[in-house]
Motif scaffolding. Structure first.
Motif, PDB file in Angstrom:
ATOM      1  N   THR A 160       0.833  -1.297   0.069  1.00 37.93           N
ATOM      2  CA  THR A 160      -0.220  -0.116  -0.103  1.00 37.93           C
ATOM      3  C   THR A 160       1.051   1.256  -0.095  1.00 37.93           C
ATOM      4  OG1 THR A 160      -1.721  -1.288   1.265  1.00 37.93           O
ATOM      5  CG2 THR A 160      -1.877   1.354   1.122  1.00 37.93           C
ATOM      6  N   ARG A 163       2.697   1.716  -3.435  1.00 35.94           N
ATOM      7  CA  ARG A 163       1.538   2.073  -4.417  1.00 35.94           C
ATOM      8  C   ARG A 163       1.423   3.538  -4.200  1.00 35.94           C
ATOM      9  NH1 ARG A 163      -3.465  -1.252  -4.359  1.00 35.94           N
ATOM     10  NH2 ARG A 163      -3.643   0.091  -2.414  1.00 35.94           N
ATOM     11  N   ALA A 164       1.172   4.045  -2.850  1.00 31.44           N
ATOM     12  CA  ALA A 164       0.716   5.373  -2.672  1.00 31.44           C
ATOM     13  C   ALA A 164       2.110   6.412  -2.954  1.00 31.44           C
ATOM     14  CB  ALA A 164       0.488   5.661  -1.295  1.00 31.44           C
ATOM     15  N   ARG A 166       4.569   5.915  -5.288  1.00 35.40           N
ATOM     16  CA  ARG A 166       4.756   5.854  -6.637  1.00 35.40           C
ATOM     17  C   ARG A 166       3.616   6.851  -7.360  1.00 35.40           C
ATOM     18  NH1 ARG A 166       4.067   0.586  -8.037  1.00 35.40           N
ATOM     19  NH2 ARG A 166       6.295   0.028  -7.643  1.00 35.40           N
ATOM     20  N   ALA A 167       2.482   6.648  -6.823  1.00 37.93           N
ATOM     21  CA  ALA A 167       1.317   7.548  -7.258  1.00 37.93           C
ATOM     22  C   ALA A 167       1.767   8.980  -7.177  1.00 37.93           C
ATOM     23  CB  ALA A 167       0.195   7.275  -6.608  1.00 37.93           C
ATOM     24  N   ARG A 168       2.151   9.295  -5.902  1.00 39.07           N
ATOM     25  CA  ARG A 168       2.420  10.835  -5.613  1.00 39.07           C
ATOM     26  C   ARG A 168       3.629  11.129  -6.386  1.00 39.07           C
ATOM     27  NH1 ARG A 168       2.552  15.320  -2.170  1.00 39.07           N
ATOM     28  NH2 ARG A 168       4.314  16.399  -2.553  1.00 39.07           N
ATOM     29  N   HIS A 170       4.431   9.954  -9.555  1.00 39.15           N
ATOM     30  CA  HIS A 170       3.772  10.387 -10.928  1.00 39.15           C
ATOM     31  C   HIS A 170       3.169  11.543 -11.049  1.00 39.15           C
ATOM     32  CE1 HIS A 170       5.493   6.659 -12.925  1.00 39.15           C
ATOM     33  NE2 HIS A 170       4.954   5.958 -12.059  1.00 39.15           N
ATOM     34  N   GLU A 171       2.288  11.757  -9.939  1.00 41.15           N
ATOM     35  CA  GLU A 171       1.471  13.035  -9.940  1.00 41.15           C
ATOM     36  C   GLU A 171       2.222  14.208  -9.892  1.00 41.15           C
ATOM     37  OE1 GLU A 171      -0.775  14.715  -5.933  1.00 41.15           O
ATOM     38  OE2 GLU A 171      -1.641  12.899  -6.807  1.00 41.15           O
ATOM     39  N   GLU A 173       5.098  14.510 -11.240  1.00 44.91           N
ATOM     40  CA  GLU A 173       6.082  14.274 -12.431  1.00 44.91           C
ATOM     41  C   GLU A 173       7.629  14.475 -12.129  1.00 44.91           C
ATOM     42  OE1 GLU A 173       4.837  17.488 -15.235  1.00 44.91           O
ATOM     43  OE2 GLU A 173       2.581  16.621 -15.279  1.00 44.91           O
TER      44      GLU A 173
END
Length: 175
Positions: A160, A163-164, A166-168, A170-171, A173
């Motif tokens: 978890t 994943r969080a 990684r999303a941050r 990518h968000e 950039e």
């Protein structure tokens, strides 16, 4: 005594298994055992819980509830110190990692800042296992042993958290 109190209870509400004198004794044993003032109410509740669990299992009530409660309180104080030492060891490991040299450069600085911000946004439990796994380089089994939680819980929190994070990244950039 506990069974008598349980029989007298109406509905789901049980009488307090500790009287005022026993509670004072439990608090004193915890305090003398080095448990901080702020944690004393939790320790008293743990003793109450263990007494109620005994009664719920149908176990014989202790001959001397006050003495039994004092022994349980003493054991809880030792457990508190063990947990504190375990947290200190984890902190020492993390501190030693901070002393290691890290590569420099603008890209590395931007990534480091983004990762640090992402870590700050994670819940404490997820951040803790992520740091122990990837910064302290502890195996999942070692993390589970140090924190006293199942390996599956460590894996779930890691999944978890990654994943969080990684999303941050990518968000923002960054990656």
């Amino acid at each position: 005594m506990l069974r008598r109190k349980a029989r007298r209870a109406q509905g789901d509400v049980l009488d307090d298994p500790l009287d005022a004198a026993q509670e004072r004794r439990v608090r004193a044993v915890l305090a003398l055992g080095g448990v901080p003032q702020a944690d004393l109410p939790d320790g008293v509740q743990q003793v109450r819980l263990r007494l109620l669990e005994r009664a719920a299992r149908g176990d014989e009530a202790p001959r001397d509830v006050s003495a039994w409660a004092a022994v349980v309180a003493s054991n809880l104080a030792m457990d508190w110190h063990r947990a504190k030492r375990r947290q200190e060891r984890v902190g020492e490991r993390l501190a030693s990692l901070r002393q290691l040299e890290h590569p420099s450069g603008e890209d590395t600085s931007v990534l480091s800042l983004a990762v640090a911000q992402g870590l700050d946004e994670l819940p404490d439990a997820q951040r803790q296992v992520l740091v122990l796994r990837f910064y302290a380089d502890l195996p999942v089994r070692g993390i589970a042993e140090e924190l006293g939680i199942p390996e599956g819980t460590v894996k779930s929190r890691l999944h978890t958290a990654v994943r969080a994070l990684r999303a941050r990244l990518h968000e923002d950039e960054v990656v």
